[in-house]
Scaffold this motif. Structure first.
Motif, mmCIF file in Angstrom:
data_model
loop_
_atom_site.group_PDB
_atom_site.id
_atom_site.type_symbol
_atom_site.label_atom_id
_atom_site.label_comp_id
_atom_site.label_asym_id
_atom_site.label_seq_id
_atom_site.Cartn_x
_atom_site.Cartn_y
_atom_site.Cartn_z
ATOM 1 N N SER A 166 0.632 -0.955 -0.129
ATOM 2 C CA SER A 166 0.027 -0.050 -0.357
ATOM 3 C C SER A 166 0.627 1.509 -0.151
ATOM 4 C CB SER A 166 -0.928 0.112 0.951
ATOM 5 O OG SER A 166 -1.825 0.829 1.512
ATOM 6 N N ALA A 167 2.104 1.085 1.096
ATOM 7 C CA ALA A 167 2.990 2.025 1.239
ATOM 8 C C ALA A 167 3.893 2.763 -0.634
ATOM 9 C CB ALA A 167 3.525 1.909 2.169
ATOM 10 N N PHE A 168 3.207 1.664 -0.986
ATOM 11 C CA PHE A 168 4.806 1.663 -2.521
ATOM 12 C C PHE A 168 3.552 2.320 -3.584
ATOM 13 C CE2 PHE A 168 7.501 -1.340 -1.483
ATOM 14 C CZ PHE A 168 8.752 -0.452 -1.907
ATOM 15 N N ALA A 169 2.617 1.960 -3.419
ATOM 16 C CA ALA A 169 1.139 2.412 -4.514
ATOM 17 C C ALA A 169 0.461 3.280 -4.137
ATOM 18 C CB ALA A 169 -0.583 1.436 -4.410
ATOM 19 N N LEU A 170 0.574 3.922 -2.865
ATOM 20 C CA LEU A 170 0.393 4.993 -2.181
ATOM 21 C C LEU A 170 2.037 6.208 -3.045
ATOM 22 C CD1 LEU A 170 -1.342 7.641 -1.251
ATOM 23 C CD2 LEU A 170 0.658 7.452 0.813
ATOM 24 N N ALA A 171 2.954 5.634 -3.080
ATOM 25 C CA ALA A 171 3.866 6.665 -3.523
ATOM 26 C C ALA A 171 3.674 6.989 -5.364
ATOM 27 C CB ALA A 171 5.619 5.776 -3.217
ATOM 28 N N PHE A 172 3.638 5.394 -5.935
ATOM 29 C CA PHE A 172 3.376 5.857 -7.508
ATOM 30 C C PHE A 172 2.322 6.360 -7.461
ATOM 31 C CE2 PHE A 172 0.733 4.605 -11.099
ATOM 32 C CZ PHE A 172 1.690 4.429 -11.521
ATOM 33 N N TYR A 173 1.498 6.818 -7.088
ATOM 34 C CA TYR A 173 -0.129 7.696 -7.093
ATOM 35 C C TYR A 173 0.202 9.318 -7.094
ATOM 36 C CZ TYR A 173 -4.699 10.030 -4.969
ATOM 37 O OH TYR A 173 -5.496 10.018 -5.024
ATOM 38 N N THR A 174 1.501 9.056 -5.296
ATOM 39 C CA THR A 174 1.664 10.674 -5.761
ATOM 40 C C THR A 174 2.720 10.914 -6.392
ATOM 41 O OG1 THR A 174 1.678 10.291 -3.639
ATOM 42 C CG2 THR A 174 2.923 12.184 -3.789
ATOM 43 N N LEU A 175 3.488 10.161 -7.826
ATOM 44 C CA LEU A 175 4.408 10.139 -7.935
ATOM 45 C C LEU A 175 3.616 11.094 -9.621
ATOM 46 C CD1 LEU A 175 7.297 7.873 -6.614
ATOM 47 C CD2 LEU A 175 7.198 10.701 -6.790
ATOM 48 N N TYR A 176 2.687 9.706 -9.649
ATOM 49 C CA TYR A 176 1.859 9.940 -10.983
ATOM 50 C C TYR A 176 1.530 11.184 -11.326
ATOM 51 C CZ TYR A 176 0.661 7.513 -15.376
ATOM 52 O OH TYR A 176 0.117 7.457 -16.865
ATOM 53 N N SER A 177 0.287 10.960 -9.868
ATOM 54 C CA SER A 177 -0.720 12.381 -10.371
ATOM 55 C C SER A 177 -0.353 12.981 -10.438
ATOM 56 C CB SER A 177 -1.804 12.108 -9.396
ATOM 57 O OG SER A 177 -0.609 12.763 -7.814
ATOM 58 N N GLU A 178 1.274 13.380 -10.622
ATOM 59 C CA GLU A 178 1.858 15.060 -10.679
ATOM 60 C C GLU A 178 1.205 15.870 -12.025
ATOM 61 O OE1 GLU A 178 6.017 17.403 -11.692
ATOM 62 O OE2 GLU A 178 5.747 14.935 -10.507
ATOM 63 N N ARG A 179 1.199 14.956 -13.254
ATOM 64 C CA ARG A 179 1.449 15.063 -14.957
ATOM 65 C C ARG A 179 0.114 15.259 -14.664
ATOM 66 N NH1 ARG A 179 3.443 10.859 -18.916
ATOM 67 N NH2 ARG A 179 4.821 10.689 -17.180
ATOM 68 N N LEU A 180 -0.951 15.197 -14.134
ATOM 69 C CA LEU A 180 -2.767 15.335 -14.342
ATOM 70 C C LEU A 180 -2.803 16.079 -13.919
ATOM 71 C CD1 LEU A 180 -3.463 10.788 -13.808
ATOM 72 C CD2 LEU A 180 -2.891 12.413 -15.935
ATOM 73 N N VAL A 181 -2.657 16.331 -12.415
ATOM 74 C CA VAL A 181 -3.158 17.752 -11.308
ATOM 75 C C VAL A 181 -2.442 19.035 -12.395
ATOM 76 C CG1 VAL A 181 -3.462 16.269 -8.964
ATOM 77 C CG2 VAL A 181 -0.956 17.840 -9.259
ATOM 78 N N LYS A 182 -1.748 18.996 -12.512
ATOM 79 C CA LYS A 182 -1.053 20.451 -13.485
ATOM 80 C C LYS A 182 -2.061 20.288 -14.273
ATOM 81 C CE LYS A 182 3.905 19.731 -12.638
ATOM 82 N NZ LYS A 182 5.107 20.119 -13.550
ATOM 83 N N GLN A 183 -2.916 19.504 -15.338
ATOM 84 C CA GLN A 183 -3.968 19.771 -16.197
ATOM 85 C C GLN A 183 -5.330 19.745 -16.109
ATOM 86 O OE1 GLN A 183 -2.802 17.143 -20.059
ATOM 87 N NE2 GLN A 183 -4.375 18.058 -20.731
ATOM 88 N N PHE A 184 -5.244 18.951 -14.691
ATOM 89 C CA PHE A 184 -6.871 18.594 -14.481
ATOM 90 C C PHE A 184 -6.805 19.244 -12.552
ATOM 91 C CE2 PHE A 184 -6.438 16.047 -17.977
ATOM 92 C CZ PHE A 184 -7.361 16.289 -18.763
#
Length: 311
Positions: A166-184
């Motif tokens: 779950s911690a690994f998944a949260l780390a991926f979630y946080t990093l990967y969402s960076e480009r998305l929250v910049k656009q939406f």
């Protein structure tokens, strides 16, 4: 007053997240509600509610902009299935196999995985702050899982596996969402992520396939609490709080999540929690403080993003 309102919103949001984990544990262990089913229903309903809220806002057209090109569809699919569903499923699986307090605390070691990622990418010698944060994480996890004794593991092995995942998944979630929250807008990112993840797991666990035998008013109220008060309201409060306070303060205040989870687990469900486990809890929370308050000239570490919300 704006700052105070922002502080209060984050504390309430984090506390509700912590309480929702305890409510889920009650559903799994006492009402025998299937974990897969609860994850599916939670994500589908929450996703639809978030997107409906976005459609009522000023940037309603942005909701459909996600579907206009293959690039954004692809990245939202990755985010929704690996990121959002990954976090939700592994977190609830850790609760199902162990308890909400340990699951929440293990998920909070995610900043260390993000830190390691940045250190490897930037090829930078870690600072004293970062070395101390990793040490506190390892010490905290050891005390939390063994209650101070290296000879025995007091938490089921599967709970530890799902919690770390779950911690690994949260780390991926946080990093990967960076480009998305910049656009939406964040609410659109969370809404589509929830809905896509919910639709993906629906192929394995239908939301309509559930045994209602033995369910009473308590079970229905707990499910509503997990979906509305444990998902929709806290996500919205956290996102909206970022208008009033910065994400660094939000990250610090969100440490009330594991505290509320521990207190609720002990007082409500009677989960045993020894003094060494309490010390481990303090170590993990101290790690979050260190990484949040470390000097600005340190390049590695946890990025300040709106999307570091997942439970």
């Amino acid at each position: 007053m704006h700052n105070f309102k922002g502080y209060l919103m984050v504390i309430v949001a984090a506390s509700l997240w912590g309480l929702s984990g305890t409510a889920a544990q009650n559903l799994f262990q006492e009402a025998k509600v299937e974990m897969d089913w609860l994850v599916t229903v939670r994500m589908l309903i929450a996703g639809l509610i978030f997107l409906a809220m976005a459609l009522l806002g000023k940037k309603r057209q942005m909701v459909f902009d996600v579907l206009k090109n293959k690039f954004s569809i692809f990245h939202f699919a990755i985010f929704g299935i690996i990121g959002m569903l990954g976090v939700q499923y592994t977190y609830f699986a850790a609760i199902d196999e162990g308890n909400a307090a340990v699951a929440t605390l293990l998920q909070y070691i995610a900043p260390v995985f993000i830190l390691v990622y940045f250190l490897l990418i930037l090829r930078k010698v870690p600072t004293l702050f970062e070395v101390l944060a990793v040490f506190l994480t390892l010490l905290g996890a050891f005390l939390l899982l063994t209650n101070g004794s290296a000879e025995n593991l007091i938490v089921p092995g599967l709970a530890v596996f799902w919690g770390v995942l779950s911690a690994f998944a949260l780390a991926f979630y946080t990093l990967y969402s960076e480009r998305l929250v910049k656009q939406f807008d964040s609410i659109i990112v969370v809404g589509w992520g929830m809905l896509i993840g919910g639709m993906a797991i629906s192929f394995l666990q239908s939301p309509f396939s559930v045994d209602l035998t033995g369910w009473g008013i308590k079970e229905y109220l707990l499910i509503i609490f997990v979906i509305i008060f444990g998902t929709v309201i806290p996500f919205y409060l956290f996102i909206d709080s970022l208008r009033l306070i910065n994400s660094k303060i939000s990250s610090l205040l969100s440490c009330s999540e594991p505290l509320s989870s521990v207190v609720a687990s002990v007082l409500w469900l009677g989960v045993p929690f020894g003094i060494w486990q309490a010390a481990g809890t303090v170590c993990i929370i101290a790690m979050v403080f260190l990484l949040t308050l470390k000097p600005k000239n340190s390049k590695a570490g946890v990025p300040e993003k709106e999307a570091d919300i997942a439970t």
